[in-house]
Design a protein around this motif. Structure first.
Motif, PDB file in Angstrom:
ATOM      1  N   ALA A  66       0.833  -1.205   0.000  1.00 46.45           N
ATOM      2  CA  ALA A  66       0.000   0.000   0.000  1.00 46.45           C
ATOM      3  C   ALA A  66       0.867   1.255   0.000  1.00 46.45           C
ATOM      4  O   ALA A  66       0.587   2.212  -0.733  1.00 46.45           O
ATOM      5  CB  ALA A  66      -0.942  -0.005   1.204  1.00 46.45           C
ATOM      6  N   ASP A  67       1.927   1.246   0.800  1.00 47.55           N
ATOM      7  CA  ASP A  67       2.840   2.395   0.836  1.00 47.55           C
ATOM      8  C   ASP A  67       3.547   2.575  -0.508  1.00 47.55           C
ATOM      9  O   ASP A  67       3.688   3.701  -0.996  1.00 47.55           O
ATOM     10  CB  ASP A  67       3.880   2.231   1.942  1.00 47.55           C
ATOM     11  N   ALA A  68       3.977   1.470  -1.114  1.00 47.38           N
ATOM     12  CA  ALA A  68       4.707   1.546  -2.380  1.00 47.38           C
ATOM     13  C   ALA A  68       3.829   2.028  -3.524  1.00 47.38           C
ATOM     14  O   ALA A  68       4.315   2.682  -4.450  1.00 47.38           O
ATOM     15  CB  ALA A  68       5.310   0.185  -2.728  1.00 47.38           C
ATOM     16  N   THR A  69       2.548   1.727  -3.481  1.00 49.39           N
ATOM     17  CA  THR A  69       1.640   2.065  -4.591  1.00 49.39           C
ATOM     18  C   THR A  69       0.698   3.216  -4.275  1.00 49.39           C
ATOM     19  O   THR A  69      -0.088   3.611  -5.136  1.00 49.39           O
ATOM     20  CB  THR A  69       0.802   0.833  -4.981  1.00 49.39           C
ATOM     21  N   ASP A  70       0.770   3.716  -3.064  1.00 49.49           N
ATOM     22  CA  ASP A  70      -0.119   4.779  -2.595  1.00 49.49           C
ATOM     23  C   ASP A  70      -1.591   4.374  -2.722  1.00 49.49           C
ATOM     24  O   ASP A  70      -2.448   5.180  -3.058  1.00 49.49           O
ATOM     25  CB  ASP A  70       0.149   6.092  -3.335  1.00 49.49           C
ATOM     26  N   ASP A  71      -1.861   3.094  -2.439  1.00 49.32           N
ATOM     27  CA  ASP A  71      -3.228   2.564  -2.438  1.00 49.32           C
ATOM     28  C   ASP A  71      -3.546   2.104  -1.022  1.00 49.32           C
ATOM     29  O   ASP A  71      -3.300   0.965  -0.650  1.00 49.32           O
ATOM     30  CB  ASP A  71      -3.362   1.406  -3.424  1.00 49.32           C
ATOM     31  N   HIS A  72      -4.085   3.034  -0.225  1.00 53.38           N
ATOM     32  CA  HIS A  72      -4.360   2.764   1.191  1.00 53.38           C
ATOM     33  C   HIS A  72      -5.844   2.557   1.461  1.00 53.38           C
ATOM     34  O   HIS A  72      -6.336   2.915   2.526  1.00 53.38           O
ATOM     35  CB  HIS A  72      -3.813   3.911   2.045  1.00 53.38           C
ATOM     36  N   TRP A  86      -9.201   1.204   2.742  1.00 53.62           N
ATOM     37  CA  TRP A  86      -9.437   0.573   4.046  1.00 53.62           C
ATOM     38  C   TRP A  86      -9.549  -0.946   3.959  1.00 53.62           C
ATOM     39  O   TRP A  86      -9.173  -1.651   4.894  1.00 53.62           O
ATOM     40  CB  TRP A  86     -10.674   1.164   4.711  1.00 53.62           C
ATOM     41  N   ILE A  87     -10.043  -1.463   2.861  1.00 53.27           N
ATOM     42  CA  ILE A  87     -10.228  -2.919   2.768  1.00 53.27           C
ATOM     43  C   ILE A  87      -8.896  -3.664   2.814  1.00 53.27           C
ATOM     44  O   ILE A  87      -8.850  -4.847   3.103  1.00 53.27           O
ATOM     45  CB  ILE A  87     -11.054  -3.288   1.521  1.00 53.27           C
ATOM     46  N   HIS A  88      -7.805  -2.925   2.575  1.00 47.09           N
ATOM     47  CA  HIS A  88      -6.472  -3.517   2.627  1.00 47.09           C
ATOM     48  C   HIS A  88      -5.743  -3.219   3.939  1.00 47.09           C
ATOM     49  O   HIS A  88      -5.081  -4.106   4.473  1.00 47.09           O
ATOM     50  CB  HIS A  88      -5.607  -2.994   1.471  1.00 47.09           C
ATOM     51  N   VAL A  89      -5.873  -1.999   4.434  1.00 45.36           N
ATOM     52  CA  VAL A  89      -4.967  -1.549   5.501  1.00 45.36           C
ATOM     53  C   VAL A  89      -5.625  -1.250   6.842  1.00 45.36           C
ATOM     54  O   VAL A  89      -4.921  -0.930   7.801  1.00 45.36           O
ATOM     55  CB  VAL A  89      -4.153  -0.315   5.037  1.00 45.36           C
TER      56      VAL A  89
END
Length: 150
Positions: free
Chosen positions: A35-41, A43-46
């Motif tokens: 998530a940090d590497a792709t800037d995709d945070h 909520w369902i992931h993090v």
């Protein structure tokens, strides 16, 4: 068990099954790092608390994280000796069939569907499936293309 092929044997590998790989843990830490590497945070992931109340009952890995794990999973079960260069050439088809929950384990099974001569080398077309331990459907099915040059 790993399949180790010689470059000269590549034209004869169509139909060869590869894998299964060992099981790999998909941790919440790996999901957060992706998530940090792709800037995709999302909520369902993090966000484990919010995701627990979501549609999957837990946080899930990004589909592209699971797809990216195809590389180390496949490298663990298939390699080619006698080459100067190995290139991940791309994908012809990818489907994210089932979500991978944080803490799940995945592995790869595949078949070398085609071997095509290209300028200076060979392209392998691999029908790859990333399975989820205990799952009834795979996480990912993909047709990957790799090129090997001597």
């Amino acid at each position: 068990m790993a399949t180790i092929a010689q470059y000269s044997d590549l034209p004869n590998l169509a139909g060869t099954e590869i894998g299964p790989s060992d099981w790999m843990d998909v941790t919440q830490e790996a999901i957060n790092t992706f998530a940090d590497a792709t800037d995709d945070h999302q909520w369902i992931h993090v966000d484990p608390e919010r995701a627990a109340a979501g549609p999957f009952g837990a946080p899930i890995a990004h589909g592209f994280l699971t797809l990216a794990l195809l590389v180390p999973l496949q490298s663990a079960v298939f390699d080619v000796e006698g080459v100067t260069t190995k290139v991940n050439y791309g994908l012809d088809k990818v489907r994210f069939v089932s979500p991978v929950k944080a803490g799940a384990r995945i592995r790869l099974v595949g078949t070398i569907a085609e071997v095509v001569e290209v300028s200076g080398g060979y392209q392998l077309v691999v029908d790859a499936t990333i399975e989820i331990e205990g799952g009834t459907k795979p996480a990912v099915v993909a047709r990957s293309l790799q090129r090997f040059y001597a």
